[in-house]
Scaffold this motif. Structure first.
Motif, PDB file in Angstrom:
ATOM      1  N   ARG A 172       0.853  -1.177   0.000  1.00 59.48           N
ATOM      2  CA  ARG A 172       0.000   0.000   0.000  1.00 59.48           C
ATOM      3  C   ARG A 172       0.892   1.231   0.000  1.00 59.48           C
ATOM      4  O   ARG A 172       1.967   1.199   0.603  1.00 59.48           O
ATOM      5  N   ALA A 177       6.218   6.172  -2.580  1.00 63.78           N
ATOM      6  CA  ALA A 177       4.770   6.279  -2.753  1.00 63.78           C
ATOM      7  C   ALA A 177       4.397   7.470  -3.624  1.00 63.78           C
ATOM      8  O   ALA A 177       3.444   7.413  -4.415  1.00 63.78           O
ATOM      9  N   ASP A 182       7.480   7.080   1.889  1.00 64.41           N
ATOM     10  CA  ASP A 182       6.871   8.232   1.232  1.00 64.41           C
ATOM     11  C   ASP A 182       7.585   8.603  -0.069  1.00 64.41           C
ATOM     12  O   ASP A 182       6.940   8.973  -1.054  1.00 64.41           O
ATOM     13  N   LEU A 222       4.248   6.747  -7.421  1.00 66.05           N
ATOM     14  CA  LEU A 222       3.379   5.703  -7.950  1.00 66.05           C
ATOM     15  C   LEU A 222       2.429   6.178  -9.049  1.00 66.05           C
ATOM     16  O   LEU A 222       2.429   5.653 -10.169  1.00 66.05           O
ATOM     17  N   GLU A 226       3.921  -1.106   3.819  1.00 68.17           N
ATOM     18  CA  GLU A 226       3.796   0.261   3.308  1.00 68.17           C
ATOM     19  C   GLU A 226       5.062   0.721   2.590  1.00 68.17           C
ATOM     20  O   GLU A 226       6.188   0.492   3.043  1.00 68.17           O
ATOM     21  N   LEU A 227       4.845   1.388   1.446  1.00 67.31           N
ATOM     22  CA  LEU A 227       5.949   2.026   0.748  1.00 67.31           C
ATOM     23  C   LEU A 227       6.412   3.270   1.500  1.00 67.31           C
ATOM     24  O   LEU A 227       5.588   3.999   2.068  1.00 67.31           O
TER      25      LEU A 227
END
Length: 325
Positions: A219, A288, A285, A291, A282-283
């Motif tokens: 996510r 993310a 920041d 993405l 979790e990726l």
């Protein structure tokens, strides 16, 4: 391929002898997925039931799956009227046209597509290929990547990730190495360590039991999953104006309902996955943030390789309407 050719020839003969769609409105619906993919029973089937109900019983729809025609070979038999409708994803017919695939890169609902003129543009594009766009059923939860091991600080660096070409820009932006495999090979590839993870829509891990061979899901997710529903243009033109109006009205109304149906499916799947021990990883920041842009640019650039003029027009329409991330 010989078996498929014989099957389609048989359907063609049957259609010639008894053209059901033109007279009794008994329509044959081809799906790119079996019932193992929950949206078939939870999104497509309610739509078909709605169409039958709205027609007052004068129209019946029978669903066929990929065991009848392989997913990547379905556009042609529908455009030729051997089947009447198709429930699919645009990436599945990339070799014919990439316009449908580009819908997965946009940021908006089917209603937004209609308001921006994108829906009508896509419709006309496919009509030139013997197909009528009936609906765009969006799963706004998008795509994700399942992993055998959780993420570290270096995202996917050094990992082999299953993904068809549409996923490659995202996998590479996260440092991974793409491996092209059909969906049917995801389970054994994860099980045997051929790949370290697999990219797929957020729906699917339960029906295909991938939670048995992958313990983590990345996510945030990215993009959105378009499920266009097409009708053979010959079939559409054979229907009277009243039936066409009924289908168009019911389809537009159902596009909004489909979003909620997808949300329900995803919620139920996430609950099952939690029970089965699959956890979110979790990726960071910094990754993310890349993405959505990597997804949008990657999908559109790949699409432009196949349908350059149409994609250039669609990108401009999306930019003007605020549908591009």
């Amino acid at each position: 391929m010989k078996t498929l050719t014989k099957l389609l020839q048989g359907i063609a003969v049957a259609a010639t002898v008894a053209p059901m769609a033109a007279h009794s409105q008994d329509l044959r619906v081809l799906s790119s997925w079996s019932e193992s993919y929950a949206p078939v029973t939870e999104v497509l089937d309610p739509f078909l039931e709605k169409l039958e109900e709205e027609s007052g019983g004068s129209m019946t729809l029978t669903r066929f799956g990929p065991e009848t025609v392989p997913p990547f070979e379905q556009l042609d038999p529908v455009s030729r009227g051997l089947f009447d409708m198709l429930f699919t994803n645009g990436a599945y017919h990339y070799n014919d046209t990439a316009v449908g695939m580009s819908l997965d890169a946009l940021d908006g609902t089917a209603s937004d597509l209609r308001e921006a003129g994108v829906w009508d543009f896509v419709d006309q594009h496919y009509q030139d290929r013997g197909l009528k766009l009936i609906a765009v059923l969006y799963d706004l939860n998008g795509y994700h990547i399942m992993l055998k091991e959780p993420l570290g600080d270096d995202a996917l660096s050094g990992r082999r990730i299953r993904g068809t070409p549409i996923y490659h820009p995202v996998i590479e932006a996260l440092g991974g190495s793409p491996v092209v495999l059909p969906g049917s090979e995801i389970y054994p590839a994860l099980e045997r360590g051929v790949v370290d993870g697999a990219a797929w829509p957020t729906v699917g891990a339960v029906g295909f039991r991938w939670f048995e061979v992958a313990d983590h899901m990345i996510r945030p997710s990215f993009g959105q999953v378009g499920h266009p529903v097409f009708m053979s243009l010959d079939t559409w033109n054979s229907l009277d104006a009243s039936t066409q109006e009924t289908i168009a009205r019911a389809a537009e109304a159902y596009e909004a309902e489909a979003v909620e149906n997808f949300n329900q499916v995803v919620s139920e799947e996430e609950a099952v996955l939690a029970e089965e021990g699959m956890t979110v990883t979790e990726l960071a920041d910094s990754y993310a943030e890349q993405l959505n842009e990597a997804w949008y640019s990657g999908v559109m650039e790949l699409a432009a390789e196949q349908s350059s003029e149409a994609i250039a027009t669609l990108r401009e329409m999306a930019r003007e309407a605020g549908l591009a991330p």
